[in-house]
Design an enzyme around this catalytic site. Sequence first.
Site, mmCIF file in Angstrom:
data_model
loop_
_atom_site.group_PDB
_atom_site.id
_atom_site.type_symbol
_atom_site.label_atom_id
_atom_site.label_comp_id
_atom_site.label_asym_id
_atom_site.label_seq_id
_atom_site.Cartn_x
_atom_site.Cartn_y
_atom_site.Cartn_z
ATOM 1 N N TYR A 154 6.014 0.480 -1.002
ATOM 2 C CA TYR A 154 5.150 0.797 0.143
ATOM 3 C C TYR A 154 4.184 1.905 -0.258
ATOM 4 O O TYR A 154 4.611 2.954 -0.762
ATOM 5 C CB TYR A 154 5.982 1.268 1.347
ATOM 6 C CG TYR A 154 6.828 0.179 1.960
ATOM 7 C CD1 TYR A 154 6.350 -0.594 3.015
ATOM 8 C CD2 TYR A 154 8.098 -0.088 1.472
ATOM 9 C CE1 TYR A 154 7.124 -1.606 3.569
ATOM 10 C CE2 TYR A 154 8.876 -1.098 2.015
ATOM 11 C CZ TYR A 154 8.381 -1.854 3.062
ATOM 12 O OH TYR A 154 9.142 -2.865 3.612
ATOM 13 N N SER A 155 2.909 1.669 -0.020
ATOM 14 C CA SER A 155 1.928 2.718 -0.291
ATOM 15 C C SER A 155 2.172 3.904 0.628
ATOM 16 O O SER A 155 2.452 3.739 1.822
ATOM 17 C CB SER A 155 0.505 2.187 -0.073
ATOM 18 O OG SER A 155 0.162 1.278 -1.087
ATOM 19 N N CYS A 335 -7.393 -2.114 -0.817
ATOM 20 C CA CYS A 335 -5.955 -2.089 -0.570
ATOM 21 C C CYS A 335 -5.646 -2.935 0.665
ATOM 22 O O CYS A 335 -6.309 -2.806 1.694
ATOM 23 C CB CYS A 335 -5.457 -0.654 -0.373
ATOM 24 S SG CYS A 335 -3.651 -0.511 -0.412
ATOM 25 N N GLU A 375 -5.306 -2.412 -5.242
ATOM 26 C CA GLU A 375 -3.867 -2.533 -5.020
ATOM 27 C C GLU A 375 -3.636 -3.468 -3.842
ATOM 28 O O GLU A 375 -3.884 -3.106 -2.699
ATOM 29 C CB GLU A 375 -3.250 -1.168 -4.738
ATOM 30 C CG GLU A 375 -1.730 -1.219 -4.604
ATOM 31 C CD GLU A 375 -1.134 0.173 -4.516
ATOM 32 O OE1 GLU A 375 -0.713 0.701 -5.569
ATOM 33 O OE2 GLU A 375 -1.106 0.738 -3.404
ATOM 34 N N TYR A 377 -1.084 -6.822 -2.148
ATOM 35 C CA TYR A 377 0.322 -7.231 -2.090
ATOM 36 C C TYR A 377 0.476 -8.543 -1.349
ATOM 37 O O TYR A 377 -0.462 -9.006 -0.709
ATOM 38 C CB TYR A 377 1.152 -6.131 -1.408
ATOM 39 C CG TYR A 377 0.529 -5.621 -0.132
ATOM 40 C CD1 TYR A 377 0.854 -6.176 1.101
ATOM 41 C CD2 TYR A 377 -0.410 -4.570 -0.157
ATOM 42 C CE1 TYR A 377 0.284 -5.709 2.269
ATOM 43 C CE2 TYR A 377 -0.983 -4.095 1.008
ATOM 44 C CZ TYR A 377 -0.643 -4.678 2.212
ATOM 45 O OH TYR A 377 -1.227 -4.208 3.375
#
Length: 377
Positions: A154-155, A335, A375, A377
């Site tokens: 988790y960022s 992101c 980044e 996901y």
Amino acid sequence: MSHLALSQGSLTAPVGSDFSIRRSVFKAQSINFNDKSWAPLLPLDLKTKNGGLRNQRIVCMSVQQASVPKVAVSPLQLEDANEPPLNTYKPKEPYTATIRSIERIVGPKAPGETCHIVIDHDGNVPYWEGQSYGVIPPGENPKKPGAPQNVRLYSIASSRYGDYFDGKTTSLCVRRAVYYDPKTGKEDPSKNGVCSNFLCNSKPGDKIKITGPAGKIMLLPEDNPNATHIMIATGTGVAPYRGYLRRMFMESVPKFKFGGLAWLFLGVANTDSLLYDEEFTKYLKDYPDNFRYDIALSREHKNNRGGKMYVQDKIEEYSDEIFKLLDDGAHIYFCGLRGMMPGIQETLKRVADGRGENWEEKLSQLKKNKQWHVEVY
């Protein structure tokens, strides 16, 4: 992976002073969507209801930003390292931290639930802005009987000093992953996201196993405090940018006095889905020359072709300015969900073609110059 100092003479509020940190009233147990005082973690409440200052202990004040307070942070030793901490705790030997608070930070019309979760690591798992924590949810790995669950990344959604400015907490922005059967339309709890539901269901005092910190690609370059940072996010992908912006505009950090431009593009479904909007809007008011904030609400806004407005449409709207900033050395960050990148890349290529530029060559140069940070996901 999942989620959610301008001048050297800024007003400083000492930690522990009478300045109050106004916290969200979006509590997991008690939610009042009509109460607009919920503003998540607004930095300071300068005045009482009668307009009087709560604290007269002003350390210093700039002429340009006389009305903008900054929060003192500690320990300042967190500024001393030349390299970011990496993998201090690994999956086989995680750190056991404590949940400090959980807050729902979206409104009733948002599709899905997103929570802001503060974790107390007591200063033992330091990190830098842009890094991630791993979380190991309780239970057994269904694919490896007897083994623990896999790590979920988790960022981090706070600066290195955390939401309490003491270097002892970290914050995560987590959207609860819920699976609905496409045939029946009903939720199937057996297929819900294990870690996101563990986090969103947790309560203050619960223990949590964490690893990390991890990652270097999204670190905020600070060699030039006057640089331009273009930040593009979908949904909880806004997490690392919240950390950047708190460091830039909320905290009094002696070694980092930001004087450049931070430009945030955030794409979500609707107004109720906006994350940390009050914080960002406050920066826009307090630092109009140093912060820009553009949102794309796919279910409420239309693009110039009459379709839904996605973040790439907002980028295209400002494409000439963005390309010029990139040519001048700006950093650009992406992101969020992996699916955001094809549309963004397609848009940037179309814009480059219209400008008579070769996008592949330009992208290669941006990566070579370390201006391109992704980044997903």
